[in-house]
Design a protein around this motif. Structure first.
Motif: not given
Length: 199
Positions: A162-178
Motif C-alpha cells: 500500500t501507499g501513494r506513488n507506487a514505483n513503476r517496477e512494482i506496479v508493472a509486476c503486480a497482478d492487481t493494481v487499484t
C-alpha cells in the motif's frame, strides 16, 4: 413494462454469459501481488479488510506497518488476539515528525528484516507491506531488494503493498493494481481524523 422486462432479461443473460466465460478462463491458482495506491483515502483500510478475510479462513498473515506503526489502529486492536496474525511496526512513526533520515532508515531496515523473514515462510498465506511505497521513494529501502523478495517469495503467498506513488517496477509486476482517487477528503476541509472511522 413487458418490453422493459424483456430487455432487462436479455441484458442479464448476456452479462451472465460474459461473467461465466471469464470465470471459466481463470484457471491459474497461485499467490498474487496486489498494489493499493493513489492519493485517495482507504488503501490501508482495504488491506486490513483482506487481512480479516484471510484470518477468517484460518490462514496465517504477516503485517509490516511502515510510517503509521505507532498510530492507533482499530483493525489491529480488534484482530491482535488472533494467533494467526503477526504484526511488526516501524518504531519511529511518521517520517515528517522525526525528520531524521538516519534514524528512519535504521527503523525501516529493522522492520524490513521481519518482512523478508515472512516472505520466505511458505506457511504465511498473506503478507501486507503497509506504506512500503514511501520507503522505496525516500530511499530507505533499495528497490532491488524489494523486487528480489517479491520474486523469490513462496508461490502460494500473496503480498499486498500500500501507499501513494507506487514505483513503476512494482506496479508493472503486480497482478492487481487499484488506484484510489481523491475526489474530496474531509481532512483538507478541517475535519479531524475520527477514531473508529479513520483509524
Amino acid at each position: 413494462m413487458t418490453d422493459r422486462n424483456t430487455r432487462h432479461k436479455a441484458a442479464m443473460e448476456k452479462l451472465k454469459s460474459h461473467v461465466d466465460d471469464k470465470v471459466a478462463q481463470a484457471t491459474e491458482e497461485r499467490g498474487q501481488l496486489l498494489v493499493f495506491t493513489g492519493n485517495g483515502k482507504g488503501k490501508t483500510t482495504a488491506a486490513w479488510g483482506t487481512i480479516t478475510r484471510a484470518l477468517g479462513y484460518g490462514y496465517k498473515v504477516g503485517v509490516i506497518q511502515f510510517i503509521k506503526g505507532l498510530w492507533e489502529c482499530g483493525e489491529r486492536e480488534r484482530l491482535a488476539e488472533d494467533a494467526n496474525l503477526e504484526v511488526h511496526a516501524m518504531t519511529t512513526g511518521f517520517t515528517w515528525d522525526t525528520q531524521n533520515r538516519d534514524a528512519d532508515t535504521a527503523a525501516c531496515q529493522a522492520v524490513w528484516q521481519q518482512a523478508q523473514r515472512l516472505m520466505r515462510d511458505d506457511s504465511v498465506y498473506l503478507v501486507v507491506l503497509d506504506e512500503l511505497t514511501y520507503m522505496v521513494k525516500f530511499g530507505y529501502l533499495p528497490l532491488e531488494e524489494v523486487m528480489t523478495a517479491l520474486e523469490n517469495r513462496p508461490a502460494e503467498q500473496t503480498v499486498i503493498i500500500t501507499g501513494r506513488n507506487a514505483n513503476r517496477e512494482i506496479v508493472a509486476c503486480a497482478d492487481t493494481v487499484t488506484e484510489m482517487s481523491e475526489i474530496r477528503h474531509g481532512f483538507n476541509h478541517g475535519l479531524k481524523a475520527r477514531r473508529g472511522i479513520d483509524f
